[in-house]
Motif scaffolding. Structure first.
Motif, PDB file in Angstrom:
ATOM      1  N   VAL A   4       0.852  -1.186   0.000  1.00 61.02           N
ATOM      2  CA  VAL A   4       0.000   0.000   0.000  1.00 61.02           C
ATOM      3  C   VAL A   4       0.882   1.228   0.000  1.00 61.02           C
ATOM      4  CG1 VAL A   4      -1.792   1.273   1.216  1.00 61.02           C
ATOM      5  CG2 VAL A   4      -1.781  -1.224   1.275  1.00 61.02           C
ATOM      6  N   SER A   5       0.557   2.176  -0.863  1.00 60.57           N
ATOM      7  CA  SER A   5       1.332   3.397  -0.963  1.00 60.57           C
ATOM      8  C   SER A   5       0.426   4.594  -0.715  1.00 60.57           C
ATOM      9  CB  SER A   5       1.962   3.501  -2.356  1.00 60.57           C
ATOM     10  OG  SER A   5       2.617   4.729  -2.517  1.00 60.57           O
ATOM     11  N   GLN A   6       0.806   5.409   0.265  1.00 62.70           N
ATOM     12  CA  GLN A   6       0.092   6.663   0.512  1.00 62.70           C
ATOM     13  C   GLN A   6       1.001   7.794   0.044  1.00 62.70           C
ATOM     14  OE1 GLN A   6      -1.610   5.072   4.694  1.00 62.70           O
ATOM     15  NE2 GLN A   6      -2.180   7.178   4.240  1.00 62.70           N
ATOM     16  N   HIS A   7       0.456   8.654  -0.802  1.00 61.66           N
ATOM     17  CA  HIS A   7       1.296   9.588  -1.531  1.00 61.66           C
ATOM     18  C   HIS A   7       1.856  10.715  -0.687  1.00 61.66           C
ATOM     19  CE1 HIS A   7      -0.316   7.319  -4.752  1.00 61.66           C
ATOM     20  NE2 HIS A   7      -1.521   7.803  -4.620  1.00 61.66           N
ATOM     21  N   ASN A   8       1.092  11.148   0.282  1.00 64.53           N
ATOM     22  CA  ASN A   8       1.472  12.313   1.070  1.00 64.53           C
ATOM     23  C   ASN A   8       1.790  11.900   2.489  1.00 64.53           C
ATOM     24  OD1 ASN A   8      -1.210  13.059  -0.688  1.00 64.53           O
ATOM     25  ND2 ASN A   8       0.504  14.467  -1.015  1.00 64.53           N
ATOM     26  N   GLU A  20      -8.092  15.610  -0.072  1.00 70.36           N
ATOM     27  CA  GLU A  20      -8.010  14.347  -0.785  1.00 70.36           C
ATOM     28  C   GLU A  20      -6.669  13.704  -0.453  1.00 70.36           C
ATOM     29  OE1 GLU A  20      -9.079  14.238  -4.886  1.00 70.36           O
ATOM     30  OE2 GLU A  20      -8.715  12.088  -5.054  1.00 70.36           O
ATOM     31  N   LEU A  21      -6.725  12.512   0.102  1.00 72.07           N
ATOM     32  CA  LEU A  21      -5.529  11.739   0.426  1.00 72.07           C
ATOM     33  C   LEU A  21      -5.462  10.537  -0.501  1.00 72.07           C
ATOM     34  CD1 LEU A  21      -5.649  11.722   4.345  1.00 72.07           C
ATOM     35  CD2 LEU A  21      -4.563  13.371   2.803  1.00 72.07           C
ATOM     36  N   GLY A  22      -4.310  10.377  -1.130  1.00 68.05           N
ATOM     37  CA  GLY A  22      -4.160   9.308  -2.099  1.00 68.05           C
ATOM     38  C   GLY A  22      -3.741   7.989  -1.477  1.00 68.05           C
ATOM     39  N   CYS A  23      -4.240   6.913  -2.059  1.00 68.24           N
ATOM     40  CA  CYS A  23      -3.874   5.567  -1.630  1.00 68.24           C
ATOM     41  C   CYS A  23      -3.901   4.659  -2.852  1.00 68.24           C
ATOM     42  CB  CYS A  23      -4.848   5.040  -0.580  1.00 68.24           C
ATOM     43  SG  CYS A  23      -4.580   3.303  -0.126  1.00 68.24           S
ATOM     44  N   ASN A  24      -2.792   4.013  -3.095  1.00 72.49           N
ATOM     45  CA  ASN A  24      -2.719   3.009  -4.157  1.00 72.49           C
ATOM     46  C   ASN A  24      -2.233   1.693  -3.570  1.00 72.49           C
ATOM     47  OD1 ASN A  24      -2.242   5.707  -5.837  1.00 72.49           O
ATOM     48  ND2 ASN A  24      -3.081   4.119  -7.162  1.00 72.49           N
ATOM     49  N   TYR A  25      -2.705   0.617  -4.119  1.00 75.98           N
ATOM     50  CA  TYR A  25      -2.304  -0.689  -3.602  1.00 75.98           C
ATOM     51  C   TYR A  25      -1.879  -1.572  -4.766  1.00 75.98           C
ATOM     52  CZ  TYR A  25      -6.802  -2.308  -5.319  1.00 75.98           C
ATOM     53  OH  TYR A  25      -7.871  -2.612  -6.120  1.00 75.98           O
ATOM     54  N   SER A  26      -1.119  -2.566  -4.436  1.00 78.36           N
ATOM     55  CA  SER A  26      -0.721  -3.529  -5.449  1.00 78.36           C
ATOM     56  C   SER A  26      -1.148  -4.911  -4.976  1.00 78.36           C
ATOM     57  CB  SER A  26       0.796  -3.508  -5.674  1.00 78.36           C
ATOM     58  OG  SER A  26       1.469  -3.893  -4.505  1.00 78.36           O
ATOM     59  N   PHE A  90      -4.621   6.247   7.842  1.00 77.67           N
ATOM     60  CA  PHE A  90      -3.985   5.066   7.287  1.00 77.67           C
ATOM     61  C   PHE A  90      -4.918   4.361   6.318  1.00 77.67           C
ATOM     62  CE2 PHE A  90      -0.227   4.763   9.919  1.00 77.67           C
ATOM     63  CZ  PHE A  90      -0.583   5.431  11.082  1.00 77.67           C
ATOM     64  N   CYS A  91      -4.394   4.052   5.159  1.00 73.59           N
ATOM     65  CA  CYS A  91      -5.090   3.221   4.190  1.00 73.59           C
ATOM     66  C   CYS A  91      -4.649   1.776   4.418  1.00 73.59           C
ATOM     67  CB  CYS A  91      -4.726   3.667   2.776  1.00 73.59           C
ATOM     68  SG  CYS A  91      -5.513   2.761   1.453  1.00 73.59           S
ATOM     69  N   ALA A  92      -5.563   0.834   4.280  1.00 73.28           N
ATOM     70  CA  ALA A  92      -5.213  -0.571   4.504  1.00 73.28           C
ATOM     71  C   ALA A  92      -5.925  -1.450   3.487  1.00 73.28           C
ATOM     72  CB  ALA A  92      -5.579  -1.009   5.917  1.00 73.28           C
ATOM     73  N   ALA A  97      -6.486 -13.779   2.243  1.00 73.15           N
ATOM     74  CA  ALA A  97      -5.768 -14.481   3.309  1.00 73.15           C
ATOM     75  C   ALA A  97      -6.049 -13.870   4.670  1.00 73.15           C
ATOM     76  CB  ALA A  97      -4.272 -14.469   3.027  1.00 73.15           C
ATOM     77  N   GLY A  98      -6.657 -12.689   4.660  1.00 78.29           N
ATOM     78  CA  GLY A  98      -7.077 -12.092   5.909  1.00 78.29           C
ATOM     79  C   GLY A  98      -6.087 -11.162   6.554  1.00 78.29           C
ATOM     80  N   LYS A  99      -4.884 -11.025   6.009  1.00 77.93           N
ATOM     81  CA  LYS A  99      -3.915 -10.139   6.621  1.00 77.93           C
ATOM     82  C   LYS A  99      -4.064  -8.733   6.058  1.00 77.93           C
ATOM     83  CE  LYS A  99      -0.406 -12.686   5.429  1.00 77.93           C
ATOM     84  NZ  LYS A  99       1.007 -13.138   5.300  1.00 77.93           N
ATOM     85  N   SER A 100      -4.028  -7.752   6.943  1.00 77.22           N
ATOM     86  CA  SER A 100      -4.100  -6.365   6.510  1.00 77.22           C
ATOM     87  C   SER A 100      -2.712  -5.816   6.285  1.00 77.22           C
ATOM     88  CB  SER A 100      -4.802  -5.509   7.555  1.00 77.22           C
ATOM     89  OG  SER A 100      -6.188  -5.646   7.478  1.00 77.22           O
ATOM     90  N   THR A 101      -2.557  -5.091   5.203  1.00 73.57           N
ATOM     91  CA  THR A 101      -1.328  -4.348   4.946  1.00 73.57           C
ATOM     92  C   THR A 101      -1.671  -2.873   5.002  1.00 73.57           C
ATOM     93  OG1 THR A 101      -0.454  -6.099   3.551  1.00 73.57           O
ATOM     94  CG2 THR A 101       0.531  -3.915   3.324  1.00 73.57           C
ATOM     95  N   PHE A 102      -0.901  -2.128   5.791  1.00 77.55           N
ATOM     96  CA  PHE A 102      -1.151  -0.710   5.988  1.00 77.55           C
ATOM     97  C   PHE A 102      -0.165   0.128   5.210  1.00 77.55           C
ATOM     98  CE2 PHE A 102      -4.266  -0.270   9.438  1.00 77.55           C
ATOM     99  CZ  PHE A 102      -4.384  -1.588   9.837  1.00 77.55           C
ATOM    100  N   GLY A 103      -0.635   1.295   4.779  1.00 77.23           N
ATOM    101  CA  GLY A 103       0.274   2.283   4.250  1.00 77.23           C
ATOM    102  C   GLY A 103       1.035   2.946   5.395  1.00 77.23           C
ATOM    103  N   ASP A 104       1.978   3.798   5.033  1.00 78.30           N
ATOM    104  CA  ASP A 104       2.818   4.444   6.044  1.00 78.30           C
ATOM    105  C   ASP A 104       2.094   5.529   6.827  1.00 78.30           C
ATOM    106  OD1 ASP A 104       5.934   4.293   4.123  1.00 78.30           O
ATOM    107  OD2 ASP A 104       4.846   2.795   5.316  1.00 78.30           O
ATOM    108  N   GLY A 105       0.931   5.916   6.331  1.00 80.88           N
ATOM    109  CA  GLY A 105       0.165   6.931   7.040  1.00 80.88           C
ATOM    110  C   GLY A 105       0.372   8.323   6.492  1.00 80.88           C
TER     111      GLY A 105
END
Lengths: 112, 112
Positions: A4-8, A20-26, A90-92, A97-105
């Motif tokens: 997860v990538s948070q732009h700002n 507006e807060l950006g969040c992109n995931y892969s 935080f974007c997540a 599989a049930g595991k959450s991945t968080f952005g850096d905030g």
């Protein structure tokens, strides 16, 4: 592996400004998407979530987020911020599989 | 409504000491998680338990062990604390995979 990538990292706004807060995931599969908020000195709380259906999701305190599948994005928006919105956001992403991945905030500071 | 309860709230350890962080939830959730939060790095998953009787490693499991004592309780143990483990630790629970996380208030751990 999902990421997860948070732009700002830090956003400073005046009251009544739009946010507006950006969040992109892969991750190529089905995902559940979340935004959490952490007010100073407190634990994380759920702001909103997307599982399926309408890609425009409304959450608490006037926040909303739009899921754009083609862009792997889940941006958070609020038309008019208040001083009390000062917090870390935080974007997540959660995969099957049930595991959450968080952005850096993203730290939001709203000036009165 | 207690939700997710973590103890202790604060702890200072010397390098090499051991301790156990306790977590309990009263929402009858199946899944429980331990995260650490470090400045600029968001939340990183240490270990999780998808259901009672199972535990799995997350992103950063080294130096930690966990026990899912029963459906309510999920403890995190540091066998030999290191300064790199100075962090804020959050326990969380969810109804199951893909559902929103409910967080405890955190434990601020300092290892000197």
């Amino acid at each position: 592996a999902q990421s997860v990538s948070q732009h700002n990292h830090h956003v400073i706004l005046s009251e009544a400004a739009s946010l507006e807060l950006g969040c992109n995931y892969s991750y190529g599969g089905t995902v559940n998407l979340f935004w959490y908020v952490q007010y100073p000195g407190q634990h994380l709380q759920l702001l909103l979530k997307y599982f399926s259906g309408d890609p425009l999701v409304k959450g608490i305190k006037g926040f909303e987020a739009e899921f754009i599948k083609s862009k792997f994005s889940f941006n958070l928006r609020k038309p008019s911020v208040q001083w009390s919105d000062t917090a870390e956001y935080f974007c997540a992403v959660r995969s099957g599989a049930g595991k959450s991945t968080f952005g850096d905030g993203t730290t939001l500071t709203v000036k009165p | 409504n207690a939700g997710v309860t973590q103890t202790p709230k604060f702890q200072v350890l010397k390098t090499g000491q051991s301790m156990t962080l306790q977590c309990a939830q009263d929402m009858n959730h199946n899944s429980m998680y331990w995260y650490r939060q470090d400045p600029g790095m968001g939340l990183r998953l240490i270990y999780y338990s998808a259901s009672e009787g199972t535990t799995d490693k997350g992103e950063v499991p080294n130096g930690y062990n966990v026990s899912r004592l029963n459906k309510r309780e999920f403890s995190l143990r540091l066998e030999s604390a290191a300064p790199s483990q100075t962090s804020v630790y959050f326990c969380a629970s969810s109804e199951g995979p893909g559902r929103a996380l409910h967080f405890g208030n955190g434990t601020r751990l300092t290892v000197t």
